[in-house]
Motif scaffolding. Structure first.
Motif, PDB file in Angstrom:
ATOM      1  N   UNK A 113       0.831  -1.211   0.000  1.00 35.01           N
ATOM      2  CA  UNK A 113       0.000   0.000   0.000  1.00 35.01           C
ATOM      3  C   UNK A 113       0.867   1.264   0.000  1.00 35.01           C
ATOM      4  N   UNK A 114       2.041   1.210   0.612  1.00 42.31           N
ATOM      5  CA  UNK A 114       2.949   2.358   0.588  1.00 42.31           C
ATOM      6  C   UNK A 114       3.413   2.629  -0.850  1.00 42.31           C
ATOM      7  N   UNK A 115       3.798   1.577  -1.552  1.00 44.10           N
ATOM      8  CA  UNK A 115       4.201   1.745  -2.951  1.00 44.10           C
ATOM      9  C   UNK A 115       3.050   2.299  -3.783  1.00 44.10           C
ATOM     10  N   UNK A 116       1.842   1.815  -3.519  1.00 43.39           N
ATOM     11  CA  UNK A 116       0.685   2.295  -4.273  1.00 43.39           C
ATOM     12  C   UNK A 116       0.448   3.783  -4.064  1.00 43.39           C
ATOM     13  N   UNK A 117       0.612   4.272  -2.833  1.00 40.98           N
ATOM     14  CA  UNK A 117       0.344   5.694  -2.595  1.00 40.98           C
ATOM     15  C   UNK A 117       1.387   6.574  -3.270  1.00 40.98           C
ATOM     16  N   UNK A 118       2.596   6.068  -3.447  1.00 41.23           N
ATOM     17  CA  UNK A 118       3.627   6.841  -4.154  1.00 41.23           C
ATOM     18  C   UNK A 118       3.389   6.772  -5.660  1.00 41.23           C
ATOM     19  N   UNK A 119       3.147   5.567  -6.162  1.00 41.29           N
ATOM     20  CA  UNK A 119       2.964   5.379  -7.604  1.00 41.29           C
ATOM     21  C   UNK A 119       1.757   6.147  -8.129  1.00 41.29           C
ATOM     22  N   UNK A 152      -9.215  12.268 -12.198  1.00 43.89           N
ATOM     23  CA  UNK A 152      -9.887  12.618 -10.948  1.00 43.89           C
ATOM     24  C   UNK A 152     -10.145  11.363 -10.113  1.00 43.89           C
ATOM     25  N   UNK A 153     -10.404  10.247 -10.784  1.00 46.63           N
ATOM     26  CA  UNK A 153     -10.573   8.970 -10.079  1.00 46.63           C
ATOM     27  C   UNK A 153      -9.255   8.510  -9.484  1.00 46.63           C
ATOM     28  N   UNK A 154      -8.183   8.691 -10.231  1.00 46.03           N
ATOM     29  CA  UNK A 154      -6.869   8.285  -9.726  1.00 46.03           C
ATOM     30  C   UNK A 154      -6.480   9.081  -8.482  1.00 46.03           C
ATOM     31  N   UNK A 155      -6.883  10.353  -8.434  1.00 49.02           N
ATOM     32  CA  UNK A 155      -6.607  11.153  -7.241  1.00 49.02           C
ATOM     33  C   UNK A 155      -7.288  10.547  -6.024  1.00 49.02           C
ATOM     34  N   UNK A 156      -8.474  10.030  -6.215  1.00 55.07           N
ATOM     35  CA  UNK A 156      -9.170   9.361  -5.103  1.00 55.07           C
ATOM     36  C   UNK A 156      -8.444   8.079  -4.704  1.00 55.07           C
ATOM     37  N   UNK A 157      -7.915   7.360  -5.687  1.00 57.63           N
ATOM     38  CA  UNK A 157      -7.156   6.156  -5.373  1.00 57.63           C
ATOM     39  C   UNK A 157      -5.937   6.488  -4.512  1.00 57.63           C
ATOM     40  N   UNK A 158      -5.231   7.538  -4.888  1.00 56.88           N
ATOM     41  CA  UNK A 158      -4.054   7.924  -4.110  1.00 56.88           C
ATOM     42  C   UNK A 158      -4.436   8.242  -2.667  1.00 56.88           C
ATOM     43  N   UNK A 159      -5.533   8.973  -2.492  1.00 56.99           N
ATOM     44  CA  UNK A 159      -5.965   9.335  -1.154  1.00 56.99           C
ATOM     45  C   UNK A 159      -6.305   8.086  -0.335  1.00 56.99           C
ATOM     46  N   UNK A 160      -6.968   7.123  -0.964  1.00 55.15           N
ATOM     47  CA  UNK A 160      -7.345   5.890  -0.265  1.00 55.15           C
ATOM     48  C   UNK A 160      -6.098   5.107   0.158  1.00 55.15           C
ATOM     49  N   UNK A 161      -5.132   5.000  -0.733  1.00 60.36           N
ATOM     50  CA  UNK A 161      -3.909   4.267  -0.373  1.00 60.36           C
ATOM     51  C   UNK A 161      -3.126   5.003   0.717  1.00 60.36           C
ATOM     52  N   UNK A 162      -3.176   6.321   0.725  1.00 60.53           N
ATOM     53  CA  UNK A 162      -2.540   7.054   1.817  1.00 60.53           C
ATOM     54  C   UNK A 162      -3.218   6.714   3.145  1.00 60.53           C
ATOM     55  N   UNK A 219      11.118   5.418  -5.945  1.00 60.61           N
ATOM     56  CA  UNK A 219       9.741   5.407  -5.445  1.00 60.61           C
ATOM     57  C   UNK A 219       9.408   4.165  -4.641  1.00 60.61           C
ATOM     58  N   UNK A 220      10.395   3.398  -4.273  1.00 56.88           N
ATOM     59  CA  UNK A 220      10.133   2.171  -3.526  1.00 56.88           C
ATOM     60  C   UNK A 220       9.757   2.493  -2.082  1.00 56.88           C
ATOM     61  N   UNK A 221       8.957   1.614  -1.446  1.00 57.78           N
ATOM     62  CA  UNK A 221       8.386   1.920  -0.126  1.00 57.78           C
ATOM     63  C   UNK A 221       9.385   1.801   1.008  1.00 57.78           C
ATOM     64  N   UNK A 272      14.108  12.766  -8.115  1.00 60.88           N
ATOM     65  CA  UNK A 272      13.758  11.902  -6.998  1.00 60.88           C
ATOM     66  C   UNK A 272      12.417  12.262  -6.386  1.00 60.88           C
ATOM     67  N   UNK A 273      12.028  11.472  -5.394  1.00 67.16           N
ATOM     68  CA  UNK A 273      10.773  11.657  -4.657  1.00 67.16           C
ATOM     69  C   UNK A 273      11.126  11.872  -3.194  1.00 67.16           C
ATOM     70  N   UNK A 274      10.451  12.830  -2.557  1.00 65.22           N
ATOM     71  CA  UNK A 274      10.704  13.158  -1.153  1.00 65.22           C
ATOM     72  C   UNK A 274       9.412  12.978  -0.372  1.00 65.22           C
ATOM     73  N   UNK A 275       9.412  12.029   0.583  1.00 61.78           N
ATOM     74  CA  UNK A 275       8.212  11.753   1.380  1.00 61.78           C
ATOM     75  C   UNK A 275       8.182  12.702   2.569  1.00 61.78           C
ATOM     76  N   UNK A 276       7.427  13.806   2.409  1.00 60.68           N
ATOM     77  CA  UNK A 276       7.398  14.846   3.445  1.00 60.68           C
ATOM     78  C   UNK A 276       6.203  14.713   4.375  1.00 60.68           C
ATOM     79  N   UNK A 277       5.177  14.012   3.986  1.00 57.06           N
ATOM     80  CA  UNK A 277       3.984  13.901   4.819  1.00 57.06           C
ATOM     81  C   UNK A 277       3.040  12.881   4.261  1.00 57.06           C
TER      82      UNK A 277
END
Length: 582
Positions: free
Chosen positions: A317-323, A352-362, A436-438, A577-582
């Motif tokens: 699920x962590x990888x999903x929220x980043x991807x 717009x649907x994908x944005x909801x997916x990201x929120x759910x995985x977060x 982007x790995x978890x 790169x990707x920076x996980x700030x929150x």
């Protein structure tokens, strides 16, 4: 004003609660339930807003969005700025005063403000069909104009292949013909579009309406029959990239469900209903892949095989929220540049649907679902750089992409979302060295996953507000970056390269929300150095620019850019790169 204005704080103060009131404390007549705890309204506000900002602000607020100040580069704050704004956390800050009122909103009154919830004395015990609703047999159309289209891919029923590619590529490099060569090596900066002159000063209609209730202007509003197909090479390559993204999501969501059992999900705090939701998201990807394939035509790429970085549900699920984050941001970056407005319309309804997916995985990963005011748009080459390392191989003759693959920029001390104290994160607490790995899972004594303590637990939830944020302004960020020339992507057939005019690395560009903020890079050795997380807000009184999943780029210059022309930074990029700030 058409330019963006940087707005800064003069002063910052932090007030942090020592502890929330106990469950039994406070006036229960004014208490309400949060999870398993009774929390008074005052303490709820404090729990939601542990960071309280000083009111000492610079005067002056742009009408739309911020513009550079004091020579600052980027459309946020630059490394040359004075001390700026709020410390970032893992959720937005809401200021509260000592009485518990939200800042700027006091003396709220309502007839129900002293409402006392009625105790629950009964719950349903029968779950059958207790009533009959009038209905008729209503078959779905199967032929004719309103019949549904055929899906390009059904849900997988057999074994799928995953893992790294071990063969030899037969083709290498991005799709390219003979590009125009500008003397300066990149597209020159031009003045504003000379036709962009409309400005309404009186709030009235400036031109005659074509028909009643329809203001003059707009594109595709003149009655022309829509054509839902790409209209240029730019459109084709952008939608093809989007399809590569949809295909990995379709496989990824199904792969997680096929790999892990219901017991595995339960151990990660997720149940059968959560699994059903992930399954539905996979079905959404069938529709998205079908839509984009249809808009491309017969050369649309098929599904590929993938190499995933997870070994358990939490990492999944962590990888999903980043991807899904860079999948979404990659579309926001090009959506309004498409020549085909019709394609853009349908793509917006998909993303717009994908944005909801990201929120759910977060939420499933124990992060706050929304930590920013605005979502970020990034160039196509950025999204392709993040995606390509997770594609193992594609079928022969699969359509190739024209976008660039940049070298990877690694955060050595990337915050671990699974730690009760993210500041205790060690070096390289990631499952592998792809950007982007978890995060890995620490020892139980250091993990927040199963911790049932407000402000510190990080198990799956609707929302969490961490007492200790994942990152903060001023944090030293240790960086390492790959040399160009690495084989990546499907069949290892793409090669990483720096921007066409990029010199020695000198800055770190932070792309998030409406802002591109630069900080100075201190080089400490070959392909390694450090910078400090910048401070600043999008607007006065708003949350920090750097939060959520932020994108970082190593550059040779601090060129001023805005969301609509961010791709102009590409010739100056050395690594991404990707920076996980929150």
């Amino acid at each position: 004003m058409s330019s963006l204005r940087t707005v800064q704080y003069l002063e910052l103060s932090l007030e942090v609660d020592d502890e929330l009131a106990s469950a039994a404390g406070g006036d229960k007549d004014h208490a309400f339930r949060i999870g398993r705890r009774f929390v008074t309204p005052v303490n709820f506000i404090k729990m939601y807003a542990r960071t309280v900002l000083s009111s000492a602000l610079l005067s002056g607020l742009a009408a739309a969005a911020p513009a550079p100040q004091n020579g600052a580069s980027g459309y946020g704050s630059s490394s040359a700025s004075a001390a700026t704004t709020a410390a970032t956390g893992s959720s937005p800050a809401v200021a509260a005063n000592q009485s518990g009122d939200v800042a700027g909103y006091t003396d709220a009154d309502a007839t129900f403000k002293d409402y006392t919830p009625t105790p629950v004395t009964a719950v349903p015990t029968s779950f059958g069909q207790d009533s009959i609703v009038s209905a008729i047999v209503s078959p779905a159309p199967s032929t004719g104009l309103y019949a549904p289209d055929t899906l390009v891919s059904s849900m997988p029923t057999g074994e799928t292949s995953h893992g790294p590619y071990s063969g030899v590529p037969t083709t290498t490099g991005a799709v390219m013909n003979t590009p125009v060569v500008y003397p300066q090596g990149t597209i020159p900066a031009l003045p504003p579009n000379p036709t962009a002159t409309y400005y309404n000063t009186n709030g009235a209609l400036q031109h005659a309406e074509p028909i009643p209730y329809t203001p003059y202007g707009g594109l595709g509003t003149n009655g022309t029959l829509p054509r839902y197909m790409v209209e240029s090479d730019f459109d084709y390559e952008s939608i093809t990239l989007g399809l590569y993204q949809e295909w990995i999501e379709l496989d990824l969501f199904n792969n997680g469900l096929a790999t892990f059992s219901e017991e595995d999900f339960l151990a990660a705090g997720l149940n059968a209903e959560d699994m059903a939701l992930i399954s539905f998201m996979a079905q959404q990807e069938e529709g998205h892949a079908t839509l984009l394939s249809n808009m491309l035509g017969p050369t649309a790429p098929p599904q590929c095989t993938y190499n995933y970085p997870f070994t358990n549900v939490r990492e999944f699920v962590d990888f999903n929220q980043i991807l899904t984050r860079w999948g979404e941001s990659g579309v926001w970056g090009f959506l309004n540049h498409l020549d085909s407005r019709e394609v853009g319309q349908l793509l917006a309804q998909s993303i717009a649907t994908e944005a909801r997916q990201e929120m759910i995985f977060r939420q499933m990963a124990g992060l706050t679902p929304m930590a920013v005011w605005f979502e970020t748009g990034i160039p196509q080459s950025w999204a392709w750089t993040f995606l390509a390392p997770y594609i193992s191989s594609c079928p022969a003759n699969t359509t190739r992409l024209a976008w660039q693959n940049f070298p990877a920029l690694h955060v050595k001390n990337q915050a671990n979302i699974n730690r009760v104290s993210p500041n205790d994160t060690g070096y390289w607490e990631r499952t592998d060295n792809r950007t982007s790995s978890p995060a890995t899972i620490p020892a139980e004594s250091e993990s927040c996953i199963n911790l049932n303590k407000t402000g510190y637990g990080c198990g799956p939830a609707i929302a969490h507000n961490r007492s200790e944020p994942l990152t903060f302004a001023g944090k030293q960020v240790l960086l390492e970056w790959d040399a160009p020339g690495q084989a990546v992507g499907p069949n290892n057939s793409y090669t990483t390269a720096v921007g066409g005019v990029a010199g020695a690395p000198a800055f770190v560009a932070w792309a998030n929300q409406l802002n591109l903020t630069y900080t100075a890079l201190t080089v400490t050795g070959p392909n390694q150095g450090y910078t400090f997380q910048p401070n600043g807000t999008v607007y006065v009184g708003g949350p920090a620019i750097v939060n959520d999943t932020t994108f970082i780029a190593l550059t040779d210059t601090d060129i001023f850019l805005t969301p609509f022309n961010l791709s102009m930074i590409n010739p100056h990029v050395i690594a991404l790169g990707v920076y996980q700030a929150g």
